[in-house]
Design an enzyme around this catalytic site. Structure first.
Site, PDB file in Angstrom:
ATOM      1  N   ASP A 150       0.812  -1.137  -0.091  1.00 35.40           N
ATOM      2  CA  ASP A 150      -0.054   0.140   0.022  1.00 35.40           C
ATOM      3  C   ASP A 150       0.817   1.221  -0.044  1.00 35.40           C
ATOM      4  OD1 ASP A 150      -2.243   1.672   0.156  1.00 35.40           O
ATOM      5  OD2 ASP A 150      -3.087   0.793   1.606  1.00 35.40           O
ATOM      6  N   ALA A 151       0.323   2.229  -0.391  1.00 32.53           N
ATOM      7  CA  ALA A 151       1.013   3.521  -0.356  1.00 32.53           C
ATOM      8  C   ALA A 151       1.769   3.883   0.680  1.00 32.53           C
ATOM      9  CB  ALA A 151       0.092   4.689  -0.824  1.00 32.53           C
TER      10      ALA A 151
END
Length: 953
Positions: free
Chosen positions: A243-244
């Protein structure tokens, strides 16, 4: 042998995929490999490899690229209980993503970050709108079909690729990037992994994203289960993305390792194939990890093979004519048939929660009052696309009513603001290089601007200018202007807090809590450290400046007048998806905003024919409304077709059949702490909750009635590898055609462990004409009845009598039957060989944490706690206790009791300090007397004791 037509083997589409991928990856230089390890993959011109971006948002329609068909929020799609519809929606998302990819393949990628498969065991989760509910069977069925539609049905080529989010146990926002959740083996295997498993095993999802949180002490991007379970057991053949920012978060938030090099190396070795972090930092960290020996080039090769395997199957390296998805016509983007599917989905998502005969409204209705803050809105959310149009409920009802009166009121107060310090009124002015600036320079009320105040509750208020229709927002310099088209964004700067002060005045706070004061020109500005307004330093001498709010028009009085004058009143309430609950923000309560509750009560007091329509992203505790309002509908935010769909249901042009995908509780008091992920002991979801609920899982009414009859099983008993066919009749006993959603639940009579009160094992959605009967058949495999046996680390189908239940909801069972299953009887437990402490049967005041020697351990929540192991066979005699423990800095004690946590200790083992939580040692202790027979064994932990494994023999 390479065909002479091709310069390199990887270019030959007739070669096996693995051979092509291996050939391509082998030709990259080390620098090229490094620059291919992140979301934005670099180009390699010498090999004909183009730039590529992993990650196009597509939760309920292609997002952030331009106009695209917008479907209901995922929680609404889940309320359709229609897997085939999900497959069709997935196909639309894939086609529209292809159109954008064809326009700009370097920027618009085909790996779609959807669907969100996280289990929603708590309705307070800020991202409830994004997922599919509280049940793994329902979530698995719906998301699997979405994956199939999105990826297409070609045996080799993908239409697009689904990236399942977020692996796993991601169901709280506050602290999500730094907290670890405790998940024991049964909860993990029976609940949190189940929906993911189906989407991989059956749906063959080509990608997956890990979660921000940690599980049992380990950040999810370092979770060994990505390799062991997802890529191992489930045979995923695609790639995994972080995820970011979560690789960097391993250092910054979890503080799990001290360097980005360690974080990168740990993530890749744990199964992350592509990182979504700041690329220059990641490239530097990768080089450091390689130089330090934390990573080998072969680790990069493995990750790149996974990523490029997907790119090959997307057709990037093959002639277009071989790929059936290579040229999707431009006309497919926002095509009329896609809009029709959006309308179908919006209709099917609507749930009729209550109806005392008021709905459907008569086609000849003479007049209607349409009121409420959501009556003329069609909201999008953070992961929405840009819909080509939006139909609000008011627009839909007006179209339906034609020339007949439709009385409208938002129910919101219109106000003026005046500075308590200067006495000047706030007005909108232009000048000084800024438009629509709010300045307290009006001498009297006639000079003041009027704002519509929407109180969303819990300190969140928006102000919309009556003059220009724009929302008040905060500029980069902190200045307040009426220039925003909507209240939205990652930081919602259109939200203000009116905090009560003395003498009826208020203090205004900006979205981030900074006080609103006056600058030297009288402009309203949010002040904080080093804030400037057009180079004029703001005097923060007034951090507690007070304001006077004058009501110009009462929203409730306006709505009441409309309701009094109409035959029927329809009140639209709910939430704004950007306010009070969203990514990074969990709900503090599950009720409607108090201002909306007051509006409903006022309207109902003057018009008994009141309908409430909740347009929401999650369940609400609408107890008063359920007790006093004749008819209640629920729908998620549906963007483009919301208004048409709601109108069709209100007037009976469509017969609702949506079913709730989550339990609607009466109060937050019925919920454990949001960080309690144990649904079994915490009695969460319909499977374990034994209290009274407002609306049960699977609930949803219709304008017609359905009758269930003639339940039959094709066999009365099955073995643990067997299957039974469960059939019954469903008849439309009313005079209106409609859909029904029969549901199959199962419960075991007696079990070695706590089992669900009931659990969903099948459902279907069918359409019946008046008087029509259909025979429904569900196939139930014995393996679906299994629980995770912690004594043997595997699934177990227990012998016993199971109750088969069918009906229209989890709380309305129409027919039951008994099924005998000839499975296993779990043998008595032995503790003579090392037993993992996390494989307990019960516990008090402990949680699971990491053991960096390998596996997991038990750690105390407080000074004392225990873990229990049921039905242990101690044999002829056991006297020696051995355990792998950590005593941290203070040490502690382990005591053993038999049959009761309150029993007398039969073994006591002192634990000396070991100098740290991950400093492990082996301890032993002897019983005063030999122990024998079958008992429940309790291990009592005290102090700073942690235990990884133990044995008693």
């Amino acid at each position: 042998m390479t065909d002479n037509t091709y310069q390199y083997p990887f270019q030959n589409p007739d070669l096996p995929l693995a051979e092509r991928v291996d050939d391509l990856v082998s030709r990259f230089t080390l620098d090229e490999k490094i620059e291919l390890m992140c979301q934005f993959q670099t180009e390699v011109p010498r090999l004909g490899v183009k730039k590529y971006k992993h990650g196009t948002e597509g939760a309920h329609g292609v997002a952030w690229l331009g106009e695209a068909t917008s479907f209901p929020q995922n929680t609404g799609l889940a309320c359709t209980w229609n897997p085939e519809l999900m497959r069709q929606i997935g196909s639309v998302i894939g086609d529209e993503a292809r159109v954008y990819f064809q326009r700009n393949p370097e920027v618009n990628g085909l790996t779609i970050w959807a669907p969100t498969v996280d289990m929603e065991r708590d309705p307070r989760w800020g991202r409830t709108e994004e997922a599919y509910g509280e049940d793994p069977h329902l979530t698995g069925a719906l998301t699997t079909e979405l994956v199939k539609g999105l990826q297409g049905d070609h045996p080799f080529y993908y239409r697009a690729v689904a990236t399942l989010k977020h692996f796993y146990a991601n169901n709280n926002e506050i602290g999500r990037g730094s907290e670890s959740v405790s998940i024991d083996p049964r909860n993990k295997r029976e609940y949190y992994l189940k929906a993911f498993e189906r989407a991989f095993r059956e749906g063959r999802a080509g990608s997956m994203m890990t979660a921000y949180n940690g599980i049992n002490g380990t950040p999810c991007n370092l979770n060994s289960e990505v390799n062991e379970i997802v890529k191992g057991e489930w045979e995923m053949d695609g790639f995994v993305v972080g995820d970011a920012g979560d690789v960097m978060g391993t250092v910054l938030d979890h503080k799990y390792v001290e360097s980005y090099a360690e974080a990168v190396a740990g993530s890749i070795k744990a199964g992350i194939d592509s990182m979504t972090d700041e690329q220059p930092i990641m490239f530097h960290a990768l080089r450091n990890a390689l130089e330090q020996g934390l990573l080998a080039e072969s680790d990069l090769d493995r990750a790149l093979r996974n990523a490029f395997r997907v790119r090959f199957r997307l057709g990037e390296f093959d002639p277009e004519e071989r790929n059936p998805y290579s040229r999707v016509p431009e006309e497919k983007l926002c095509a009329p048939e896609h809009a029709a599917l959006a309308l179908k989905a919006s209709r099917e998502a609507i749930v009729l929660l209550k109806n005392e005969g008021l709905l459907p409204l008569p086609q000849t209705l003479g007049s209607v009052a349409v009121v409420g803050p959501l009556a003329n809105e069609a909201y999008t959310d953070w992961y929405s696309g840009t819909p080509p149009y939006r139909i609000t409920p008011l627009q839909g009802i007006k179209k339906k009513m034609g020339d007949r009166p439709v009385l409208f009121g938002t129910g919101l107060d219109r106000i003026r603001l005046r500075s308590a310090l200067t006495g000047k009124y706030v007005r909108i002015t232009s000048g000084e290089g800024a438009e629509a600036v709010l300045e307290a320079t009006g001498e009297n009320a006639a000079d003041a601007s009027v704002f519509e105040r929407n109180d969303w509750g819990w300190g969140s208020i928006t102000l919309r200018s009556v003059e220009n229709g724009k929302f008040v927002t905060e500029t980069e310099s902190g200045l307040l202007t009426a220039t925003a088209n909507e209240a939205s964004g990652w930081f919602v700067k259109e939200v203000f807090d009116f905090r009560p002060a003395l003498s009826g005045k208020v203090e205004l706070k900006a979205w981030n809590g900074r006080p609103i004061v006056l600058n030297e020109r009288g402009g309203l500005i949010a002040v904080g450290e080093n804030v400037f307004d057009n180079a004029v330093k703001v005097e923060s001498r007034l951090p507690g400046e007070q304001w006077i709010v004058e009501i110009v028009e009462s929203g409730i009085e306006q709505a009441v007048q409309a309701a009094k004058s109409a035959e029927t009143a329809v009140v639209f309430v709910g939430n704004n998806p950007f306010i009070n609950a969203k990514e990074t923000i969990d709900r503090v309560d599950i009720v409607l905003p108090p201002a909306q509750q007051a509006l409903i009560q006022a309207v109902r007091a003057v018009n008994p024919n009141t309908v409430v329509v909740i347009v929401g992203s999650y369940p609400f505790a609408v107890n008063w409304e359920n007790a006093h309002v004749p008819s209640i509908l629920f729908t998620s935010h549906s963007a483009q077709e919301l208004g048409h769909a709601v109108t069709d249901v209100l007037f009976g042009d469509y017969n609702p059949a949506g079913r709730l995908n989550m339990t609607w509780y009466q109060s937050v008091d019925q919920l454990p702490d949001i960080m309690d992920y144990d649904i079994i002991k915490g009695k969460r979801t319909y499977q374990y909750f034994d209290g009274e609920v407002l609306y049960p899982f699977g609930h949803g009414l219709s304008y017609t009635t359905f009758e269930y009859s003639d339940l039959a099983l094709d066999r009365a008993a099955i073995g643990q590898d067997g299957e039974v066919q469960i059939s019954f009749d469903v008849r439309n006993a009313g005079n209106i055609a409609g859909d029904e959603v029969p549901q199959l639940y199962v419960r075991i009579g007696q079990s070695r462990v706590p089992r669900p009160l009931k659990t969903l094992k099948g459902f279907t959605r069918l359409h019946l004409q008046p008087g029509e009967t259909q025979r429904v058949t569900f196939a139930l495999k014995a393996e679906e009845l299994a629980f995770w046996d912690v004594t043997r680390d595997r699934y177990c189908v227990e012998s016993g009598e199971y109750t088969v239940m069918v009906g229209p909801s989890s709380d309305e069972i129409a027919l039951t039957a008994t099924l005998q299953v000839d499975g296993e009887t779990v043998p008595p437990r032995s503790l003579r060989e090392p037993v993992r402490a996390v494989n307990y049967d019960d516990y008090e005041q402990v949680f699971l944490d990491e053991c960096r020697e390998g596996g997991e351990c038990i750690r105390l929540k407080s000074e004392r706690g225990w873990i229990a192991f049921r039905d242990v066979e101690l044999g002829e005699g056991a006297s020696r206790f051995e355990a792998r423990v950590s005593g941290n800095l203070k040490g502690g004690e382990i005591a053993v009791t038999l049959d009761s946590p309150d029993g007398e200790s039969v073994i006591t083992c002192k634990i000396l300090p070991t100098g740290g939580r991950q400093a492990w040692t082996t301890v032993t202790a002897e019983a005063a007397a030999s122990l024998s027979g079958r008992h429940d064994v309790y291990l009592h932990l005290q102090g700073e004791t942690q235990i990884s494994w133990f044995r008693l023999g």
